[in-house]
Enzyme design. Structure first.
Site, PDB file in Angstrom:
ATOM      1  N   GLY D  11       0.847  -1.146  -0.067  1.00 37.85           N
ATOM      2  CA  GLY D  11       0.138  -0.134  -0.179  1.00 37.85           C
ATOM      3  C   GLY D  11       0.951   1.124  -0.203  1.00 37.85           C
ATOM      4  NE  ARG D  72      -1.999  -4.784  -1.801  1.00 38.88           N
ATOM      5  CZ  ARG D  72      -1.455  -4.414  -0.707  1.00 38.88           C
ATOM      6  NH1 ARG D  72      -0.627  -4.929  -0.162  1.00 38.88           N
ATOM      7  NH2 ARG D  72      -2.054  -3.443  -0.198  1.00 38.88           N
ATOM      8  CG  ASP D 103       5.550  -7.026   8.668  1.00 35.30           C
ATOM      9  OD1 ASP D 103       6.794  -6.332   9.049  1.00 35.30           O
ATOM     10  OD2 ASP D 103       5.230  -7.618   9.548  1.00 35.30           O
ATOM     11  CB  THR D 126       2.637   0.782   6.050  1.00 35.01           C
ATOM     12  OG1 THR D 126       1.391   0.705   6.338  1.00 35.01           O
ATOM     13  CG2 THR D 126       3.750   0.272   7.176  1.00 35.01           C
ATOM     14  CG  ASP D 128      -1.861   0.427   7.958  1.00 33.14           C
ATOM     15  OD1 ASP D 128      -2.846   1.104   7.742  1.00 33.14           O
ATOM     16  OD2 ASP D 128      -1.856  -0.560   7.063  1.00 33.14           O
ATOM     17  CG  ASP D 130       0.932  -2.574  10.164  1.00 31.93           C
ATOM     18  OD1 ASP D 130       1.931  -2.037   9.415  1.00 31.93           O
ATOM     19  OD2 ASP D 130       0.200  -3.378   9.414  1.00 31.93           O
ATOM     20  NE  ARG D 172      -2.008  -3.904   6.849  1.00 30.47           N
ATOM     21  CZ  ARG D 172      -0.885  -4.790   6.250  1.00 30.47           C
ATOM     22  NH1 ARG D 172      -1.118  -5.372   5.355  1.00 30.47           N
ATOM     23  NH2 ARG D 172       0.294  -4.741   7.056  1.00 30.47           N
TER      24      ARG D 172
END
Lengths: 321, 321, 321, 321
Positions: D11, D72, D103, D126, D128, D130, D172
């Site tokens: 993303g 992707r 990741d 990202t 996020d 995360d 996410r």
């Protein structure tokens, strides 16, 4: 009409790219070849000309500035310069020329038309909104919104420190940005060239506000009256204890992503310019009057006088009581 | 500890309201009475004190400035002034005092503690990021984001006109805002007090850029070096043909809705201040170092020296090649 | 006329506060007492009425929403409810009532006038721009600018991923926000209730764009046609390989600091409302037509039909080729 | 090391362009040839590779998205796909590969290194936040600031209508955006995957707030818990009279001009990636921990676990009392 050209001239303004995009896309949609002339009239003289395609103007509607650049040209002010410009246009087969700019740029177009029979269409683009024939010039709304954003930020700190702040905005000899941004920004005092300046009135209003318990004073000053520094000195002479600061907004007012209004009006005017050329009309300035896109002969347009909106100025005074 | 007070002092900074809110809400959550002291140390001397409730600080986290106002106080610099301040605190039963401000405000707190045993906790709030004990001061991130927004706008018009622009930013004697905003804004040249100024180097870099075909030059100047006007004159003497403008961002850098970072750090520091008082700790300055909220004795904190991030400055030079 | 009231009704819109401020300040300037009625017609029935002073409306011109709150009222739709409302007005000595809201709110005003002789003036405030008598409703410009800001952000990620994105915008049964934001946002496809929807045409345009090498497709959808989810399903049935996302902008369109245009027009309309009441005119709706502030009898205004600007829609298609 | 490549994967996130710019400029500054790989790993397999120059990355630091695009790739998940990718790298003489992504992208790099000895360096990008090994991922700060801007707008209309609003944000399986934006946005309730969800607690808090006279409730919901629609239904079942709306912020969170923090950290990480390759280090992930730019072996980095900041969550609860 098979080939047209487009240039931007004078000070840049947000929305010029939207106008260029509309000229290019409407031109191509109607089967025309569209050429982009770089750096205004100087680039025309210097033969800095590029073919425009649909994708030349992709992803530019939201950009400030002008992808065609802009410049002032001393050479174009000479007869020889304009003769060279006309020759370059002929060489490229450019039969119609769209000029996005201000009053001065339109006078250049007028001379080019008169001396060399070039078909010209003017689109008003300047943040100052100071072109007499039109109610509105591309870039004005964005500049005003930039100015109120700055006023909001300055009000935060003015309130915290209980200070007075002078904010000097652009507009050349006109007070439109100051009036609109001042009224919309909730300024206590608006100083514009269209209204006689009276330093005592300004200081009285500040003193009265302090007595009433006002925590801050925002004074919006049009650059056409004097500089923020000069006004600051005049006020401090009379009110030496006043905690006063001044900010000159400067060139931030000329940039930034154009507002919806600037993009829409620029799109409409760019499209109308192509229509006029296709209708074999030229030597015309496109304007917006009473919310209608209209066009006038260039001589007529340049001879017009604009009524200043004194009612709006009076309203600004009532609303800041 | 039953009653605490909070004040903001010195120049205001976005995020001060978020810190006030955290002090008030964490205080009340822990059963304390929280009093808001208006207009910094001067308001304390003048007994301008209000009870704070949960809703006193409702809907303020997103506001620039400080709802408690701020002011400089000459009286507090005198022994008598501070004695009065201590008396007012006693009168209101204020056992712990949270001061949100800069270095100068902390020195005031130190004196108040030393002379009158007042329990004080300092929270670093200034857009300049110039407090030695902490990596970060509340307001810095917002000020930098305001500055890059202005740089973006100026770059639009600089590119259109192919001009050089000097942008003078705040920071007092420190170059943090200039460095961060300059690097993040993609400035060609960054001039800061921490690095020896060399006018020839600046002019060489501009000349070299022009040769390489750069359309615009953005020069970010920290106010601590000189004014934009002065720099402009120095450059124009050496490069008289350069089309150069300068803008002083001024007070817009002090206002505006605080960024997420400023709100989060302010909330954490405000909460930590209350915790410290509840733990019977005082005479401490809260800092953020290596991403941890820490606290130091006020004497230790005020004696610290900050290493300037020269690596980041070097990076800014590499990235603007 | 000694006492007037003001309320906001229906969906809120940025700029309502600027209109309230203008009613209050112009009222007070002209020697009137001004009362603020909370929560629209329901608050009127419930006698939620506050005296307004100059400072009640200080520092609100830049705020989204409405300080008077707004609500829908089932009770006001009954004869009994309106009788109660009229009684409350009488009790407070309110001789003229300014209603800021949409079509539905004006019908309420009409009934109140017809049944109880209340003097009412309507000011059009709704982001949807769907009131027939006026070219413009307060809040529309801000909502469109919010929408293009969102479109710009989505275009960033749409371009990175080479995706198509549907952006569902507000507007109830009208397509104005979709048309203006779509055109100004450079959308490839705009879907509005005023133009017959053809799924095949939409899919053909996407397929054609992909062939031409377009990296992203922005589809702006007016909520009055269908939801983003529904459109997404219809497109994916026909173009299953298309990487498609949809976003519903939702309530962010209703908030935010009003734009200059919304603040100026709101100020003018608020001021005009007070003038009309002072001229003993009532049962009138204020409008802006051809860039002039005008007013019409409420029955006439509510019977008007608005011509949709199909020329602008056609232009949006040409500009997205 | 003479030639390096850079790609973005997964993303997109604001600040990726700043990282690309830093890799390219630091590479060239150090005498390297830098190649840009389009569309992530899929573009690598498909040999979509371009030479990068200083000006390839001019004027991009302020742009959202990624000029290298992202995608992707199912093919890269196969052994054959990765073999092709390694071959393309060899063909172009790319000796070091910088991967900007999350990741999943790092696991791809790990396989490429293990199977084909490719020198890889990962940069965490990202929105996020995360990625376990790092305190911070590029894009997070911008996404949070976008979210609080939306929350502010929704609060305007929520207050006017005295409504509750659910705002569903991205992240996410992680609650970072929800926590930071919720705390900074002054949300009444924050719902994140890291904390057990209890519908009764949520409804009790709303009911309690209503009793206390709260005019609006902002509920920030992380997408990892459930959708805004689902939560809305659950609340309405229990509080049928509550006037409740929900908004899914969606893809606007992924776009927009990056914040100062994202630009600075991206610049530092991009520069560090080049340094590592020049030091002949590879198979490393760059992180920021305790405000220091560090790097770890890719296997170590991917095995790390991140402690959620529960203290900050607790603070958010105290501050919203």
């Amino acid at each position: 009409m098979k080939t047209i050209g487009v240039l931007t001239s004078g000070g840049d303004a947000p929305g010029m790219n939207a106008a260029i995009r509309a000229v290019v896309r409407c031109g191509i949609y109607n089967g025309l070849t569209v050429k982009g002339i770089m750096r205004g009239y100087q680039g025309l003289i210097d033969d800095e000309i590029e073919d425009m395609t649909l994708s030349s103007v992709g992803d530019i509607i939201q950009r400030g500035g002008t992808i065609l650049r802009t410049a002032r040209s001393a050479e174009f002010k000479t007869k020889e310069g304009r003769a060279k410009a006309a020759e370059v246009l002929k060489k490229h087969g450019i039969e119609g020329l769209v000029i996005i700019g201000g009053d001065g740029s339109f006078r250049g177009a007028q001379l080019l038309s008169n001396e060399h029979g070039v078909n010209t269409i003017g689109i008003p683009g300047t943040i100052d909104n100071d072109i007499p024939c039109t109610d509105y010039t591309i870039g004005f709304d964005t500049a005003c919104n930039t100015a109120i954003d700055a006023i909001n930020k300055i009000r935060d700190t003015a309130t915290s420190h209980e200070r007075a702040n002078i904010i000097e905005v652009m507009g050349r000899n006109a007070g439109y940005i100051a009036l609109y941004a001042g009224l919309a920004g909730g300024a206590e005092i608006i100083i514009i060239p269209e209204v006689k300046f009276d330093i005592d009135e300004v200081c009285d209003k500040i003193s009265y506000g302090i007595k009433r318990g006002k925590l801050h004073h925002i004074i919006v000053l049009a650059e056409g009256v004097m500089s923020g520094l000069e006004l600051s000195k005049m006020i401090q002479e009379r009110l030496p204890k006043l905690d006063l600061r001044h900010t000159t907004l400067g060139h931030i007012q000329r940039g930034g992503a154009p507002s919806v209004m600037d993009r829409i009006i620029a799109s409409q005017m760019g499209s109308r310019a192509v229509e006029l050329l296709l209708e074999n009309k030229s030597q015309r300035i496109i304007s917006i009057r009473n919310n209608q896109i209209v066009d006038d002969d260039i001589d007529t347009a340049l001879a017009m006088r604009k009524e200043f909106n004194f009612k709006l100025y009076e309203l600004s005074k009532i609303l800041s009581i």
